[in-house]
Design a protein around this motif. Structure first.
Motif, PDB file in Angstrom:
ATOM      1  N   UNK A   1       0.812  -1.210   0.000  1.00 33.18           N
ATOM      2  CA  UNK A   1       0.000   0.000   0.000  1.00 33.18           C
ATOM      3  C   UNK A   1       0.849   1.264   0.000  1.00 33.18           C
ATOM      4  N   UNK A   2       0.409   2.248  -0.780  1.00 35.15           N
ATOM      5  CA  UNK A   2       1.003   3.580  -0.800  1.00 35.15           C
ATOM      6  C   UNK A   2      -0.041   4.552  -0.299  1.00 35.15           C
ATOM      7  N   UNK A   3       0.302   5.314   0.716  1.00 36.99           N
ATOM      8  CA  UNK A   3      -0.611   6.320   1.235  1.00 36.99           C
ATOM      9  C   UNK A   3      -0.370   7.674   0.585  1.00 36.99           C
ATOM     10  N   UNK A   4      -1.436   8.428   0.412  1.00 41.82           N
ATOM     11  CA  UNK A   4      -1.355   9.776  -0.151  1.00 41.82           C
ATOM     12  C   UNK A   4      -2.172  10.710   0.733  1.00 41.82           C
ATOM     13  N   UNK A   5      -1.511  11.683   1.345  1.00 43.78           N
ATOM     14  CA  UNK A   5      -2.182  12.658   2.194  1.00 43.78           C
ATOM     15  C   UNK A   5      -1.950  14.063   1.652  1.00 43.78           C
ATOM     16  N   UNK A   6      -3.036  14.752   1.305  1.00 42.32           N
ATOM     17  CA  UNK A   6      -2.959  16.117   0.811  1.00 42.32           C
ATOM     18  C   UNK A   6      -3.503  17.072   1.871  1.00 42.32           C
ATOM     19  N   UNK A   7      -3.089  18.356   1.840  1.00 38.73           N
ATOM     20  CA  UNK A   7      -3.305  19.237   2.994  1.00 38.73           C
ATOM     21  C   UNK A   7      -4.656  19.915   3.111  1.00 38.73           C
ATOM     22  N   UNK A   8      -5.236  20.292   1.980  1.00 34.92           N
ATOM     23  CA  UNK A   8      -6.471  21.080   2.056  1.00 34.92           C
ATOM     24  C   UNK A   8      -7.213  21.012   0.738  1.00 34.92           C
ATOM     25  N   UNK A   9      -8.469  21.450   0.759  1.00 33.99           N
ATOM     26  CA  UNK A   9      -9.294  21.370  -0.441  1.00 33.99           C
ATOM     27  C   UNK A   9      -9.859  22.723  -0.865  1.00 33.99           C
ATOM     28  N   UNK A  10      -9.336  23.814  -0.313  1.00 35.07           N
ATOM     29  CA  UNK A  10      -9.761  25.136  -0.766  1.00 35.07           C
ATOM     30  C   UNK A  10      -9.044  25.534  -2.058  1.00 35.07           C
ATOM     31  N   UNK A  11      -7.795  25.086  -2.196  1.00 32.55           N
ATOM     32  CA  UNK A  11      -7.056  25.308  -3.430  1.00 32.55           C
ATOM     33  C   UNK A  11      -7.438  24.210  -4.410  1.00 32.55           C
ATOM     34  N   UNK A  12      -7.844  24.565  -5.612  1.00 35.74           N
ATOM     35  CA  UNK A  12      -8.424  23.588  -6.524  1.00 35.74           C
ATOM     36  C   UNK A  12      -7.434  22.528  -7.002  1.00 35.74           C
ATOM     37  N   UNK A  13      -6.149  22.810  -6.959  1.00 32.91           N
ATOM     38  CA  UNK A  13      -5.166  21.915  -7.566  1.00 32.91           C
ATOM     39  C   UNK A  13      -5.156  20.526  -6.956  1.00 32.91           C
ATOM     40  N   UNK A  14      -5.338  20.419  -5.640  1.00 34.33           N
ATOM     41  CA  UNK A  14      -5.100  19.148  -4.972  1.00 34.33           C
ATOM     42  C   UNK A  14      -6.067  18.050  -5.411  1.00 34.33           C
ATOM     43  N   UNK A  15      -7.349  18.344  -5.407  1.00 36.82           N
ATOM     44  CA  UNK A  15      -8.328  17.327  -5.786  1.00 36.82           C
ATOM     45  C   UNK A  15      -8.449  17.190  -7.304  1.00 36.82           C
ATOM     46  N   UNK A  16      -8.270  18.292  -8.014  1.00 33.13           N
ATOM     47  CA  UNK A  16      -8.471  18.254  -9.469  1.00 33.13           C
ATOM     48  C   UNK A  16      -7.263  17.728 -10.222  1.00 33.13           C
ATOM     49  N   UNK A  17      -6.052  17.999  -9.727  1.00 32.92           N
ATOM     50  CA  UNK A  17      -4.846  17.623 -10.458  1.00 32.92           C
ATOM     51  C   UNK A  17      -3.940  16.660  -9.697  1.00 32.92           C
ATOM     52  N   UNK A  18      -3.454  17.062  -8.521  1.00 32.54           N
ATOM     53  CA  UNK A  18      -2.452  16.254  -7.821  1.00 32.54           C
ATOM     54  C   UNK A  18      -2.934  14.826  -7.550  1.00 32.54           C
ATOM     55  N   UNK A  19      -4.079  14.699  -6.932  1.00 31.09           N
ATOM     56  CA  UNK A  19      -4.590  13.367  -6.572  1.00 31.09           C
ATOM     57  C   UNK A  19      -4.739  12.446  -7.786  1.00 31.09           C
TER      58      UNK A  19
ATOM     59  N   UNK B   1      -4.317  18.870  12.909  1.00 32.86           N
ATOM     60  CA  UNK B   1      -4.729  17.794  13.824  1.00 32.86           C
ATOM     61  C   UNK B   1      -5.321  16.630  13.055  1.00 32.86           C
ATOM     62  N   UNK B   2      -6.170  16.947  12.089  1.00 30.81           N
ATOM     63  CA  UNK B   2      -6.762  15.893  11.259  1.00 30.81           C
ATOM     64  C   UNK B   2      -5.685  15.137  10.502  1.00 30.81           C
ATOM     65  N   UNK B   3      -4.702  15.855   9.969  1.00 31.84           N
ATOM     66  CA  UNK B   3      -3.660  15.175   9.201  1.00 31.84           C
ATOM     67  C   UNK B   3      -2.820  14.258  10.083  1.00 31.84           C
ATOM     68  N   UNK B   4      -2.547  14.664  11.299  1.00 32.70           N
ATOM     69  CA  UNK B   4      -1.814  13.793  12.219  1.00 32.70           C
ATOM     70  C   UNK B   4      -2.589  12.507  12.468  1.00 32.70           C
TER      71      UNK B   4
END
Length: 373
Positions: free
Chosen positions: A50-68, A94-97
């Motif tokens: 398994x490879x885990x992927x944790x991104x920081x926030x969803x207010x900036x459009x790039x993370x969900x639309x491109x990076x993931x 806190x959530x990310x931890x």
């Protein structure tokens, strides 16, 4: 495609192909990969691990639309048997931890981590590494014993932002010209790099008369810009600096309310709405950090580490020192300044957006005037 950007993409692709052949020889003989959120990732991992992927926030459009999607697609292409476990911290350290703890409990072997708070996540990184997990810092350099870091030359990003502002100011760029500077969140080490690069580029050429953090939030940035306008006086401001395009959207609203829509402002990330503002003349520039080569470099590293391949120094050819003093092998890609003059030869030519994405009915006339079709 911009020449420097083309070199970055080609180089990344070449490394990815080489590692892909090695990775597929080990992981390609078992079942296909599955991608799941942390809430449903309790199923057994495929044989590849398994490879885990944790991104920081969803207010900036790039993370969900491109990076993931780009990271997931590259991992699946290189290691079809790997299981991908994903979550987003939604702006909470806190959530990310808690998410890192969940990844540890689910038995990931490699973790791609874009830290919401690079210092606060240090103990979580240490806990993961203590369990034998390889951690790749993505886009933001997390503190702690990470194996590698993939991002852009973020001081260079700030320098390009400064140059973009000076170019937009033209003859109005004088040591007395008052600039409002809205920075990113200090919990993000990139924010300090952007600020350093920007202030280096404009030092002695303009007067940074107001400097505050917008916390990467458009509404906070709008409030700070409005406060700056009240403090300095609208007629005394020559231009605005925003550390990213998301905040620029909020600042542009405050500028419009104060009758300052004609003043220069720039950002970064090449968000679609920012490109449209550039075309229509309400934003002067952005900085394009091509998501695909960054995402694919991280995915390639993750698969190599999953398969026990010593590929870090092959891809991460430079070094960056983190806030915890760790010297981390790093792959730092080249950013590109985007103005109305090169929208078509950068984000359109690279396929980030099509002309129809940009040139909706509200921007059709501006696109025609800019030669975008």
């Amino acid at each position: 495609m911009n020449t420097s950007l083309r070199r970055t993409v080609v180089a990344t692709a070449a490394v990815s192909m080489a590692l892909g052949m090695a990775a597929c020889g080990k992981a390609g003989s078992t079942s296909t990969a599955s991608s799941s959120s942390s809430s449903s990732a309790g199923t057994s991992a495929a044989a590849g691990g398994s490879i885990g992927l944790l991104l920081p926030e969803n207010q900036t459009t790039r993370y969900e639309k491109f990076d993931k999607p780009l990271i997931e697609a590259k991992i699946k292409a290189l290691a079809p048997s790997a299981n991908i476990i994903y979550d987003n911290a939604a702006g909470s350290a806190t959530t990310q931890a808690q998410q890192v703890t969940s990844m540890i409990n689910q038995g990931v072997k490699v973790l791609i981590l874009d830290a919401q708070d690079s210092a606060a996540i240090k103990t979580s990184v240490q806990a993961a590494v203590a369990k034998g997990i390889k951690v790749i810092a993505y886009d933001r350099l997390a503190q702690g014993p990470v194996s590698a870091y993939v991002s852009f030359d973020n001081v260079k990003v700030g320098e390009l932002q400064g140059q973009g502002l000076l170019d937009a100011l033209g003859a109005k760029a004088t040591p007395s010209a008052k600039i409002v500077e809205i920075d990113g969140d200090s919990a993000d080490p990139n924010a300090a790099d952007f600020k350093k690069g920007f202030q280096t580029a404009v030092a002695g050429k303009v007067n940074i008369a107001y400097d505050a953090s917008g916390l990467w939030k458009p509404d906070v940035a709008a409030q700070k810009a409005a406060a700056a306008i009240t403090q300095l006086g609208a007629k005394n401001i020559a231009g605005f600096y925003s550390a990213n395009d998301g905040m620029a959207a909020g600042i542009v609203t405050s500028m419009k309310n104060a009758g300052l829509s004609s003043l220069p402002i720039g950002g970064q990330d090449a968000q679609l709405d920012a490109i449209q503002r550039i075309i229509s003349g309400t934003q002067s520039y952005t900085v394009y950090k091509a998501y695909k080569p960054e995402a694919e470099a991280a995915a390639t590293l993750a698969v190599a580490l999953l398969n026990g391949q010593p590929a870090v120094t092959t891809i991460a050819t430079s070094t960056k020192t983190s806030g915890s003093g760790d010297n981390v092998p790093s792959d730092l890609l080249t950013p590109v300044l985007v103005t109305k003059a090169n929208v078509e030869s950068t984000v359109v030519a690279d396929g980030l957006y099509t002309a129809s994405d940009i040139c909706t009915s509200a921007y059709a006339a501006a696109c025609t005037a800019a030669g975008i079709k």
